[in-house]
Design a protein around this motif. Sequence first.
Motif, PDB file in Angstrom:
ATOM      1  N   ALA A   8      24.736  21.380  11.028  1.00 55.74           N
ATOM      2  CA  ALA A   8      25.818  22.350  11.161  1.00 55.74           C
ATOM      3  C   ALA A   8      26.879  22.059  10.119  1.00 55.74           C
ATOM      4  O   ALA A   8      27.079  20.922   9.715  1.00 55.74           O
ATOM      5  CB  ALA A   8      26.429  22.262  12.557  1.00 55.74           C
ATOM      6  N   ALA A  58      33.128  27.034  18.319  1.00 55.98           N
ATOM      7  CA  ALA A  58      32.685  25.718  17.878  1.00 55.98           C
ATOM      8  C   ALA A  58      33.003  24.684  18.940  1.00 55.98           C
ATOM      9  O   ALA A  58      33.755  24.929  19.871  1.00 55.98           O
ATOM     10  CB  ALA A  58      33.379  25.337  16.563  1.00 55.98           C
ATOM     11  N   ASN A  74      30.308  21.647  16.112  1.00 59.71           N
ATOM     12  CA  ASN A  74      29.243  22.633  16.073  1.00 59.71           C
ATOM     13  C   ASN A  74      27.891  22.061  16.478  1.00 59.71           C
ATOM     14  O   ASN A  74      26.845  22.578  16.095  1.00 59.71           O
ATOM     15  CB  ASN A  74      29.135  23.277  14.683  1.00 59.71           C
ATOM     16  CG  ASN A  74      30.252  24.273  14.421  1.00 59.71           C
ATOM     17  OD1 ASN A  74      30.879  24.762  15.351  1.00 59.71           O
ATOM     18  ND2 ASN A  74      30.496  24.550  13.161  1.00 59.71           N
ATOM     19  N   ASN A  76      26.458  22.058  19.370  1.00 57.43           N
ATOM     20  CA  ASN A  76      25.718  22.962  20.236  1.00 57.43           C
ATOM     21  C   ASN A  76      24.971  24.025  19.448  1.00 57.43           C
ATOM     22  O   ASN A  76      23.835  24.367  19.765  1.00 57.43           O
ATOM     23  CB  ASN A  76      26.661  23.619  21.238  1.00 57.43           C
ATOM     24  CG  ASN A  76      27.211  22.621  22.240  1.00 57.43           C
ATOM     25  OD1 ASN A  76      26.871  21.449  22.209  1.00 57.43           O
ATOM     26  ND2 ASN A  76      28.071  23.095  23.119  1.00 57.43           N
ATOM     27  N   ASP A  77      25.600  24.572  18.417  1.00 54.58           N
ATOM     28  CA  ASP A  77      24.962  25.610  17.623  1.00 54.58           C
ATOM     29  C   ASP A  77      23.699  25.095  16.945  1.00 54.58           C
ATOM     30  O   ASP A  77      22.675  25.778  16.912  1.00 54.58           O
ATOM     31  CB  ASP A  77      25.936  26.143  16.565  1.00 54.58           C
ATOM     32  CG  ASP A  77      27.122  26.879  17.179  1.00 54.58           C
ATOM     33  OD1 ASP A  77      27.010  27.305  18.344  1.00 54.58           O
ATOM     34  OD2 ASP A  77      28.148  27.009  16.506  1.00 54.58           O
ATOM     35  N   THR A  81      19.721  26.148  17.565  1.00 58.27           N
ATOM     36  CA  THR A  81      18.871  26.571  16.459  1.00 58.27           C
ATOM     37  C   THR A  81      17.545  25.827  16.486  1.00 58.27           C
ATOM     38  O   THR A  81      16.469  26.411  16.282  1.00 58.27           O
ATOM     39  CB  THR A  81      19.581  26.329  15.120  1.00 58.27           C
ATOM     40  OG1 THR A  81      20.758  27.142  15.052  1.00 58.27           O
ATOM     41  CG2 THR A  81      18.678  26.678  13.942  1.00 58.27           C
ATOM     42  N   GLY A  98      23.472  25.970  24.323  1.00 64.16           N
ATOM     43  CA  GLY A  98      22.923  24.944  23.443  1.00 64.16           C
ATOM     44  C   GLY A  98      23.511  23.565  23.608  1.00 64.16           C
ATOM     45  O   GLY A  98      23.449  22.758  22.686  1.00 64.16           O
TER      46      GLY A  98
END
Length: 240
Positions: A8, A58, A74, A76-77, A81, A98
Amino acid sequence: MSINVPRATTDSFTISAASLSASPNSEFGGRRSQCGSPAGSGRYRSSSAQVQRLSGGASCRSERRDGVIIQDVNANDALLTALQRERFVPDRIDAFAGAEATAKYGDVRVSPGEKLSVERTANAPELEWQLRENDSGAHTVLMFDVDAPSRATSHGLCWLHWAIVDIPGLDIVRGAEIVPYAGPTPPKGSGPHRYVLAVYRQTRESSLPQLDRPRFDPLRFAHSLALEPIAANFFVAENE
């Protein structure tokens, strides 16, 4: 083997995703970075780390380890993914924010996609996850092999390794273990197997369903009990 997980980024620096420290067996690690704590940001609590929800969706997680504050933005993002790339989401778990489930086998913390030995994972891990503020609801934990009996012949069904329901907060020992933990036992020569640890928030009291280990469908099971996924992690094991 390790699963390649994208990193990220923020406007000012690149950070590792989801893992708080780099592992020699995973490509998930990266350098440590500082992140801010803006006034008014939403706060979540965890028994092992502090998580702050920043503007724009975020997240910032911080943990003190060996006197050093390790922070991750970030996370979790990037984890989501990775879960989507492996088709865990949406094929086995409904889409969710996430958040990473923190899993430790002995003194080894699982970095998502990390390769672990069958011997290391023989006993149940310590498991923690982020709780919403004032969350007093019950939770369900599942662990399943998505590549049983092999990745080429799984046909979309899983082997269930662990199932606990009615967990109050983070207190797993007070939950009802309906399928006892069984460590990874991939057949020799079947290649790498991916093992998913998933945590769900229960929206109603569980009826303690009877579950079979083979040909387990985690998505169908979650839908049948109206379970809401809130955290996950995964690792790889192989009988070489």
